[in-house]
Design a protein around this motif. Structure first.
Motif, PDB file in Angstrom:
ATOM      1  N   ALA A  47       0.828  -1.206   0.000  1.00  0.00           N
ATOM      2  CA  ALA A  47       0.000   0.000   0.000  1.00  0.00           C
ATOM      3  C   ALA A  47       0.863   1.259   0.000  1.00  0.00           C
ATOM      4  O   ALA A  47       0.557   2.241  -0.680  1.00  0.00           O
ATOM      5  N   ILE A  48       1.956   1.239   0.745  1.00  0.00           N
ATOM      6  CA  ILE A  48       2.865   2.386   0.779  1.00  0.00           C
ATOM      7  C   ILE A  48       3.521   2.577  -0.583  1.00  0.00           C
ATOM      8  O   ILE A  48       3.601   3.693  -1.095  1.00  0.00           O
ATOM      9  N   GLU A  49       3.965   1.488  -1.197  1.00  0.00           N
ATOM     10  CA  GLU A  49       4.591   1.598  -2.518  1.00  0.00           C
ATOM     11  C   GLU A  49       3.599   2.099  -3.558  1.00  0.00           C
ATOM     12  O   GLU A  49       3.924   2.962  -4.376  1.00  0.00           O
ATOM     13  N   SER A  50       2.385   1.582  -3.527  1.00  0.00           N
ATOM     14  CA  SER A  50       1.363   2.026  -4.478  1.00  0.00           C
ATOM     15  C   SER A  50       1.048   3.511  -4.288  1.00  0.00           C
ATOM     16  O   SER A  50       0.933   4.261  -5.262  1.00  0.00           O
ATOM     17  N   GLY A  51       0.922   3.938  -3.047  1.00  0.00           N
ATOM     18  CA  GLY A  51       0.645   5.349  -2.774  1.00  0.00           C
ATOM     19  C   GLY A  51       1.780   6.255  -3.201  1.00  0.00           C
ATOM     20  O   GLY A  51       1.565   7.344  -3.741  1.00  0.00           O
ATOM     21  N   ASP A  57       3.461   9.872  -9.819  1.00  0.00           N
ATOM     22  CA  ASP A  57       2.781  10.027 -11.109  1.00  0.00           C
ATOM     23  C   ASP A  57       2.003  11.331 -11.168  1.00  0.00           C
ATOM     24  O   ASP A  57       1.962  12.001 -12.199  1.00  0.00           O
ATOM     25  N   ILE A  58       1.369  11.697 -10.064  1.00  0.00           N
ATOM     26  CA  ILE A  58       0.609  12.951 -10.022  1.00  0.00           C
ATOM     27  C   ILE A  58       1.545  14.154 -10.160  1.00  0.00           C
ATOM     28  O   ILE A  58       1.274  15.100 -10.900  1.00  0.00           O
ATOM     29  N   VAL A  59       2.675  14.106  -9.449  1.00  0.00           N
ATOM     30  CA  VAL A  59       3.635  15.202  -9.515  1.00  0.00           C
ATOM     31  C   VAL A  59       4.234  15.318 -10.914  1.00  0.00           C
ATOM     32  O   VAL A  59       4.368  16.404 -11.462  1.00  0.00           O
ATOM     33  N   ASN A  60       4.578  14.168 -11.516  1.00  0.00           N
ATOM     34  CA  ASN A  60       5.198  14.171 -12.840  1.00  0.00           C
ATOM     35  C   ASN A  60       4.202  14.508 -13.943  1.00  0.00           C
ATOM     36  O   ASN A  60       4.596  14.986 -14.987  1.00  0.00           O
ATOM     37  N   GLY A  61       2.929  14.223 -13.729  1.00  0.00           N
ATOM     38  CA  GLY A  61       1.936  14.446 -14.777  1.00  0.00           C
ATOM     39  C   GLY A  61       2.068  13.413 -15.858  1.00  0.00           C
ATOM     40  O   GLY A  61       2.896  12.498 -15.817  1.00  0.00           O
ATOM     41  N   SER A  62       1.213  13.495 -16.848  1.00  0.00           N
ATOM     42  CA  SER A  62       1.263  12.518 -17.935  1.00  0.00           C
ATOM     43  C   SER A  62       2.174  13.034 -19.034  1.00  0.00           C
ATOM     44  O   SER A  62       2.226  14.210 -19.338  1.00  0.00           O
TER      45      SER A  62
END
Length: 64
Positions: A47-51, A57-62
């Motif tokens: 769960a920690i790794e997934s979070g 991913d959110i910080v880097n954006g798509s």
């Protein structure tokens, strides 16, 4: 220009800065690091790794 920097390097830089400039004791940094190693052996590790991956991913954006 894209720069790829591992998260562990970034966290190490912040830990060094906390010891150097904020006056955080070295033993506290070591204790927190040991806690992280011990936590990685528990059932919460996936769960920690997934979070963490989701946050990165959110910080880097798509990049499509």
């Amino acid at each position: 220009m894209t720069v790829s920097l591992p998260l562990v390097v970034l966290l190490g830089f912040f830990a060094w800065g906390a010891v150097k400039f904020l006056g955080v004791r070295t033993w506290i940094v070591v204790l927190i690091a040991l806690f992280g190693f011990w936590l990685s052996d528990t059932f919460t590790a996936p769960a920690i790794e997934s979070g963490t991956r989701s946050g990165v991913d959110i910080v880097n954006g798509s990049h499509d």
